[in-house]
Write a protein that holds these residues in place. Sequence first.
Motif, short mmCIF file in Angstrom:
data_model
loop_
_atom_site.label_atom_id
_atom_site.label_comp_id
_atom_site.label_asym_id
_atom_site.label_seq_id
_atom_site.Cartn_x
_atom_site.Cartn_y
_atom_site.Cartn_z
N MET A 144 0.83 -1.21 0.00
CA MET A 144 0.00 0.00 0.00
C MET A 144 0.86 1.25 0.00
SD MET A 144 -2.97 -1.18 2.69
CE MET A 144 -3.66 0.45 2.82
N LEU A 145 1.93 1.25 0.81
CA LEU A 145 2.83 2.40 0.84
C LEU A 145 3.53 2.56 -0.50
CD1 LEU A 145 4.35 4.68 2.26
CD2 LEU A 145 5.94 2.96 3.16
N PHE A 146 4.00 1.45 -1.05
CA PHE A 146 4.69 1.49 -2.34
C PHE A 146 3.76 1.98 -3.45
CE2 PHE A 146 6.29 -0.52 -6.22
CZ PHE A 146 7.62 -0.14 -6.19
N SER A 147 2.53 1.45 -3.48
CA SER A 147 1.56 1.85 -4.51
C SER A 147 1.17 3.32 -4.36
CB SER A 147 0.31 0.96 -4.43
OG SER A 147 0.64 -0.39 -4.59
N SER A 148 0.96 3.74 -3.12
CA SER A 148 0.61 5.14 -2.90
C SER A 148 1.76 6.06 -3.27
CB SER A 148 0.21 5.36 -1.44
OG SER A 148 1.30 5.12 -0.56
N GLY A 149 3.00 5.58 -3.06
CA GLY A 149 4.16 6.36 -3.49
C GLY A 149 4.18 6.52 -5.00
N PHE A 150 3.83 5.45 -5.72
CA PHE A 150 3.75 5.53 -7.17
C PHE A 150 2.67 6.51 -7.60
CE2 PHE A 150 6.66 2.26 -8.47
CZ PHE A 150 6.85 2.50 -9.83
N LEU A 151 1.49 6.39 -6.97
CA LEU A 151 0.40 7.29 -7.30
C LEU A 151 0.77 8.74 -6.98
CD1 LEU A 151 -2.67 5.22 -6.07
CD2 LEU A 151 -1.93 5.59 -8.41
N ALA A 152 1.44 8.94 -5.85
CA ALA A 152 1.87 10.29 -5.49
C ALA A 152 2.88 10.81 -6.50
CB ALA A 152 2.47 10.30 -4.08
N LEU A 153 3.76 9.93 -6.97
CA LEU A 153 4.74 10.32 -7.99
C LEU A 153 4.05 10.78 -9.26
CD1 LEU A 153 7.76 10.42 -8.81
CD2 LEU A 153 7.50 8.07 -9.63
N ILE A 154 3.05 10.00 -9.70
CA ILE A 154 2.29 10.40 -10.89
C ILE A 154 1.55 11.70 -10.63
CG2 ILE A 154 0.48 9.70 -12.50
CD1 ILE A 154 1.08 6.80 -11.74
N ALA A 155 0.93 11.79 -9.44
CA ALA A 155 0.15 12.98 -9.11
C ALA A 155 1.02 14.23 -9.07
CB ALA A 155 -0.55 12.78 -7.76
N ILE A 156 2.19 14.12 -8.48
CA ILE A 156 3.10 15.28 -8.41
C ILE A 156 3.55 15.67 -9.82
CG2 ILE A 156 5.39 16.02 -7.67
CD1 ILE A 156 4.98 14.42 -5.12
N PHE A 157 3.84 14.66 -10.63
CA PHE A 157 4.26 14.96 -12.00
C PHE A 157 3.12 15.60 -12.78
CE2 PHE A 157 5.11 13.91 -16.46
CZ PHE A 157 6.38 14.42 -16.58
N ALA A 158 1.88 15.09 -12.58
CA ALA A 158 0.73 15.68 -13.25
C ALA A 158 0.51 17.11 -12.77
CB ALA A 158 -0.51 14.84 -12.98
N LEU A 159 0.64 17.32 -11.45
CA LEU A 159 0.48 18.66 -10.89
C LEU A 159 1.54 19.60 -11.44
CD1 LEU A 159 -1.11 20.34 -8.81
CD2 LEU A 159 0.56 19.65 -7.11
N ALA A 160 2.78 19.11 -11.50
CA ALA A 160 3.86 19.93 -12.05
C ALA A 160 3.58 20.27 -13.51
CB ALA A 160 5.20 19.19 -11.92
N SER A 161 3.03 19.31 -14.25
CA SER A 161 2.73 19.54 -15.66
C SER A 161 1.64 20.60 -15.82
CB SER A 161 2.30 18.24 -16.33
OG SER A 161 3.33 17.29 -16.27
N ILE A 162 0.62 20.53 -14.96
CA ILE A 162 -0.45 21.53 -15.02
C ILE A 162 0.12 22.92 -14.83
CG2 ILE A 162 -2.51 22.39 -13.82
CD1 ILE A 162 -3.22 19.47 -13.23
N ILE A 163 0.96 23.07 -13.79
CA ILE A 163 1.57 24.37 -13.52
C ILE A 163 2.51 24.76 -14.66
CG2 ILE A 163 3.07 25.64 -11.94
CD1 ILE A 163 2.06 23.80 -9.71
N TYR A 164 3.31 23.81 -15.10
CA TYR A 164 4.30 24.05 -16.15
C TYR A 164 3.62 24.48 -17.45
CZ TYR A 164 8.64 23.14 -18.74
OH TYR A 164 9.77 23.27 -19.51
N PHE A 165 2.59 23.75 -17.86
CA PHE A 165 1.89 24.07 -19.10
C PHE A 165 1.19 25.42 -18.99
CE2 PHE A 165 1.35 19.27 -19.93
CZ PHE A 165 2.61 19.23 -20.50
N LYS A 166 0.62 25.69 -17.81
CA LYS A 166 -0.07 26.97 -17.60
C LYS A 166 0.90 28.13 -17.74
CE LYS A 166 -3.47 29.67 -16.08
NZ LYS A 166 -4.67 29.95 -16.89
N GLN A 167 2.06 28.01 -17.10
CA GLN A 167 3.04 29.09 -17.17
C GLN A 167 3.62 29.21 -18.58
OE1 GLN A 167 3.14 31.11 -14.70
NE2 GLN A 167 1.79 29.71 -13.58
N LEU A 168 3.79 28.10 -19.25
CA LEU A 168 4.30 28.13 -20.62
C LEU A 168 3.34 28.89 -21.53
CD1 LEU A 168 6.35 27.16 -22.75
CD2 LEU A 168 5.02 25.05 -22.94
#
Length: 656
Positions: free
Chosen positions: A534-558
């Motif tokens: 569960m910790l490992f899977s949530s870490g993966f999901l958090a990794l995807i979520a952070i990358f998606a969040l970063a992309s939203i901010i990144y694309f918006k600023q771009l």
Amino acid sequence: MSLFDLTVRNVKRNFRLYSIYLFSMVIGVIIQFTFSSLMYNGDIMDALQNRDNFRMGVAIASVVVFVFIIFFILYANSFFMRQRKKEFGMYLLYGLSERQITMMVFYETLILSAISLVTGVLLGGILSKLFGMLLLRLMQYEQVISLSFPLQSILSTAGLFLLLAVIISVQSYIMVNRVQLMELFHAKQKSERPVRISAVLALLSVLLLVLSFAVISSGKGSVFWKDYATWSLIGVTVGIIGGTYLFFRQFAGWLLQRISRSRKYHEGNTVLWTSALRFQIRGNTLNLTFISLFSAAIMMLMCFMTINYKVQFDAVGRNLPNDIAYQSLDQQTNTMIDGMIRDSEHDILFHFTQEGLEVTPVTDMHAIVENPEYYTSDVLLVPEHSYNELIAQRGDGEQVELQGNEAVGLAQGSDFPRVYEPGTMPDFTVRGPEQTVFKLAEIKDYAYLGWASDPVRSMLYKPAVLVISDEAYSRLAAEGTAVRKSYEIYGLSNARNAEALSREIHAIVTQTPDAYYSSFADVYSKQIESSSLMLFSSGFLALIAIFALASIIYFKQLREATDERLQYSILRKIGIDGRQIQSVIRKQLLFVFLPPLLLGVAYSWFIIKYYILDSVAGYSGLTGMTWGIMGVYFLIYLLLYLSSTNLYYKIVSENP
């Protein structure tokens, strides 16, 4: 020139824009392949004790990862398509049909998918070894993981991105078909209008947030959650979502308006960064609201799963404090079981045979336990000296001193242990068959026998135990009316790996109907493996979520930086140098980055503190660990802020 040739030329000519999209797809492949390959890695499967549970857990998590990646890639493609509206308008003007443009996008997607698939699988294979080692380390296994590229994982990942290519083509066709030609050419010329500001709504946003925090901080023992749990949940949800939206829509605008009316407004570069923000509030409100709530969700997920993982190591021992314990059987069977244990690879650290009296409670069981449905209907009365003897062997420091009819209820897992002062001790009446009234001196969050267990089904039920004084026990035992029961309790070396021994003993004990049996090993591997996954899977999901969040901010600023190149070009022509422009960009983006981060941290901390940490107050180090996770998230967010400011400056420095 064919459509395929045009596609290749497009990729070469707009490589920077394509590289951002390609990078998103490569990350998606790496995550999907790395995660799915764990299920087919033979070294990992050999190390596990509960392979079927692991496969099921990974399969469920893979579906979640799969869906998340699809939505993430579709968001990236949506941004990618919006940036190319003018290009598509030119194609339509030159006579290409929507179908031909869609086929061109399909070819592009196939090319990018092929590149990302090869790159992602190679990198994912390397990372799968690293993450596999990390997973087994979490489970405290020492198995060596070999580098592998399972065919099943490659095929499933390729299938995912082929499906994505089709979905992206449909999405692209809809986007191209829905807009008019003139709109395509003027897509980037639309300007935002400032939002009408209301001081009342700005005040309402602050009031909603303050009330939400007040209800959350009242704790689950408050009247809000005990008597009005549903309404409190609805109120907090509405308060947080509505308050956050109004905060960015109205309060931020009101604050910028107040700054614009200050005396020092025209000093320095305040005019430049505040005026730009006032025009961006309308377009940024939903994004900033989403980022705040999403950030809180990411941090709460990681904090909860990490706390759950850390607690499990102690919790299994608290739930099943005896390495092996069972209800005493006939002498021959007891001797046979003792011989089996002595012949095993697990040394006997101690062995007690302890007795108790089984009685029927007259008082409601809620007086000594919080969830009676988890406990036996009868109560086991244990003498003070027997209890203290076992507790001294464990070294837990939970001994008791009782006199007369005083008693201590054992309610392991209780959120509200209590100690009663003399004169306030409630009565607890039992019948065996004569009625006896005990005075409850304390309710302990502790177990004497622990959960009855099963090698397959894990924890079954808890024996309800009441520790009474030796004087009271001797009196009741002398009467001879209560049912006597005795238990064999063993302490073993390396008890966590005693699954095979436990299965053998369990098969013998359960031949006697309703006989109690409990083993630490029955639960340990299941709990640790499941919490690690569960910790490992949530870490993966958090990794995807952070990358998606970063992309939203990144694309918006771009997009915003690309749209504002003309304005910054004018600023440079009137004498604003590069250092001042950098200062303007840093302040402007800080206003965008900082409030969502602070709100996200506040939401997650209040919920974690009052509804998780307070429930596991007996476990040390969890608060520091929670702040550590939030600190890591803050660091990632800081790096994202610095990266965005550099990207923003680089884009606006180009000639429009």
